[in-house]
Design a protein around this motif. Sequence first.
Motif, short mmCIF file in Angstrom:
data_model
loop_
_atom_site.label_atom_id
_atom_site.label_comp_id
_atom_site.label_asym_id
_atom_site.label_seq_id
_atom_site.Cartn_x
_atom_site.Cartn_y
_atom_site.Cartn_z
N SER A 47 -48.58 -30.17 -13.68
CA SER A 47 -48.70 -31.44 -12.96
C SER A 47 -50.05 -32.05 -13.35
CB SER A 47 -48.67 -31.22 -11.46
OG SER A 47 -47.42 -30.71 -11.05
N SER A 48 -50.09 -33.35 -13.49
CA SER A 48 -51.30 -34.04 -13.91
C SER A 48 -52.46 -33.76 -12.96
CB SER A 48 -51.04 -35.55 -13.96
OG SER A 48 -52.20 -36.25 -14.35
N GLU A 49 -53.64 -33.51 -13.52
CA GLU A 49 -54.82 -33.27 -12.70
C GLU A 49 -56.07 -33.74 -13.43
OE1 GLU A 49 -55.93 -28.80 -12.76
OE2 GLU A 49 -53.76 -28.88 -13.11
N LEU A 66 -63.40 -30.22 -25.15
CA LEU A 66 -62.35 -29.43 -24.51
C LEU A 66 -61.70 -28.52 -25.54
CD1 LEU A 66 -60.61 -32.29 -22.47
CD2 LEU A 66 -62.38 -30.71 -21.67
N THR A 67 -61.59 -27.24 -25.21
CA THR A 67 -60.94 -26.27 -26.10
C THR A 67 -59.76 -25.65 -25.37
OG1 THR A 67 -63.05 -25.75 -27.17
CG2 THR A 67 -61.27 -24.15 -27.45
N ASN A 68 -58.61 -25.67 -26.01
CA ASN A 68 -57.41 -25.06 -25.45
C ASN A 68 -57.47 -23.56 -25.76
OD1 ASN A 68 -54.85 -24.10 -24.87
ND2 ASN A 68 -53.78 -25.81 -25.85
N LEU A 69 -57.61 -22.73 -24.73
CA LEU A 69 -57.72 -21.29 -24.90
C LEU A 69 -56.38 -20.58 -24.92
CD1 LEU A 69 -60.79 -20.66 -22.54
CD2 LEU A 69 -60.78 -20.97 -25.03
N ASP A 70 -55.29 -21.31 -24.76
CA ASP A 70 -53.95 -20.72 -24.72
C ASP A 70 -53.49 -20.34 -26.12
OD1 ASP A 70 -51.63 -20.44 -22.60
OD2 ASP A 70 -50.69 -21.11 -24.48
N GLY A 71 -52.60 -19.39 -26.21
CA GLY A 71 -52.11 -18.93 -27.50
C GLY A 71 -50.90 -19.67 -28.01
N SER A 72 -50.19 -20.43 -27.14
CA SER A 72 -48.97 -21.07 -27.62
C SER A 72 -48.71 -22.47 -27.05
CB SER A 72 -47.76 -20.17 -27.33
OG SER A 72 -47.67 -19.93 -25.94
N ASN A 73 -49.19 -22.77 -25.87
CA ASN A 73 -48.90 -24.07 -25.25
C ASN A 73 -49.95 -25.11 -25.57
OD1 ASN A 73 -46.47 -23.51 -23.77
ND2 ASN A 73 -47.71 -22.23 -22.42
N ALA A 83 -51.30 -38.15 -16.05
CA ALA A 83 -51.10 -37.85 -17.47
C ALA A 83 -49.65 -37.39 -17.63
CB ALA A 83 -52.05 -36.74 -17.92
N VAL A 84 -49.00 -37.89 -18.67
CA VAL A 84 -47.62 -37.52 -18.97
C VAL A 84 -47.63 -36.92 -20.38
CG1 VAL A 84 -45.25 -38.33 -19.28
CG2 VAL A 84 -46.72 -39.38 -17.53
N ALA A 85 -47.24 -35.66 -20.49
CA ALA A 85 -47.29 -34.95 -21.78
C ALA A 85 -46.62 -35.76 -22.88
CB ALA A 85 -46.64 -33.58 -21.65
N GLY A 86 -47.37 -36.02 -23.96
CA GLY A 86 -46.84 -36.70 -25.13
C GLY A 86 -46.77 -38.22 -25.02
N ALA A 111 -50.41 -29.61 -18.72
CA ALA A 111 -49.96 -28.58 -19.67
C ALA A 111 -48.50 -28.83 -20.02
CB ALA A 111 -50.12 -27.19 -19.05
N ASP A 112 -48.09 -28.33 -21.17
CA ASP A 112 -46.74 -28.54 -21.67
C ASP A 112 -45.69 -27.79 -20.83
OD1 ASP A 112 -44.57 -29.19 -23.35
OD2 ASP A 112 -44.92 -27.43 -24.59
N THR A 113 -45.67 -26.47 -20.90
CA THR A 113 -44.60 -25.71 -20.22
C THR A 113 -45.12 -24.66 -19.23
OG1 THR A 113 -44.54 -24.12 -22.04
CG2 THR A 113 -43.00 -25.97 -22.16
N ALA A 114 -46.39 -24.32 -19.32
CA ALA A 114 -46.97 -23.32 -18.42
C ALA A 114 -48.47 -23.61 -18.30
CB ALA A 114 -46.74 -21.91 -18.96
N THR A 115 -49.09 -23.03 -17.31
CA THR A 115 -50.52 -23.24 -17.09
C THR A 115 -51.33 -22.85 -18.33
OG1 THR A 115 -50.29 -22.88 -14.72
CG2 THR A 115 -52.49 -22.59 -15.63
N VAL A 116 -52.29 -23.70 -18.67
CA VAL A 116 -53.15 -23.51 -19.84
C VAL A 116 -54.60 -23.47 -19.37
CG1 VAL A 116 -54.00 -24.61 -21.96
CG2 VAL A 116 -51.57 -24.65 -21.44
N LYS A 117 -55.37 -22.51 -19.87
CA LYS A 117 -56.80 -22.45 -19.56
C LYS A 117 -57.55 -23.20 -20.65
CE LYS A 117 -58.56 -18.73 -17.75
NZ LYS A 117 -58.89 -19.16 -16.40
N ILE A 118 -58.44 -24.12 -20.20
CA ILE A 118 -59.27 -24.85 -21.15
C ILE A 118 -60.74 -24.51 -20.91
CG2 ILE A 118 -57.66 -26.78 -21.46
CD1 ILE A 118 -59.53 -28.43 -19.60
N LEU A 119 -61.52 -24.56 -21.97
CA LEU A 119 -62.97 -24.44 -21.89
C LEU A 119 -63.52 -25.85 -21.94
CD1 LEU A 119 -65.69 -22.92 -22.01
CD2 LEU A 119 -65.43 -22.87 -24.50
N LYS A 120 -64.37 -26.20 -20.97
CA LYS A 120 -64.96 -27.54 -20.90
C LYS A 120 -66.44 -27.41 -21.12
CE LYS A 120 -64.10 -27.42 -16.51
NZ LYS A 120 -63.90 -27.72 -15.10
#
Length: 125
Positions: A47-49, A66-73, A83-86, A111-120
């Motif tokens: 959900s947008s935040e 911003l760095t996306n720390l997730d391995g796939s999403n 925010a609306v993905a895409g 996030a796309d399909t599951a929660t994603v951890k980002i480094l800010k």
Amino acid sequence: IKECDWSSDVCSSDLGTANLAADTHTKTGTLAGDSDVVSDTQDIGTSSEAITLGEIAIGNAEFVELTNLDGSNFVSVSFESPAVAGTKTFKIKAGQTALFPSPSGTLYAIADTATVKILKRAVES
């Protein structure tokens, strides 16, 4: 000079490859007095935040990285809420980093399909 089919603007033989993700970017400078520096993580859900920057007020960041720390999403970042993905977003793929110089407003993420951890990381101007 290599012969080429001039029906297109660019010959495929003219094109090379680029690996921008491997480049290292640095910024140096002197922080004034009580400037805040943020280096923290945030979980971004489906959900947008708003992306929070600790003590740095909206519009007062010299830059936000911003760095996306997730391995796939992937995570989508926007200046619009929600925010609306895409849709009218910057897509940060798994493992990628995006730099926003002097954003003038709140950044929102989803996030796309599951929660994603980002480094800010951010520095107050």
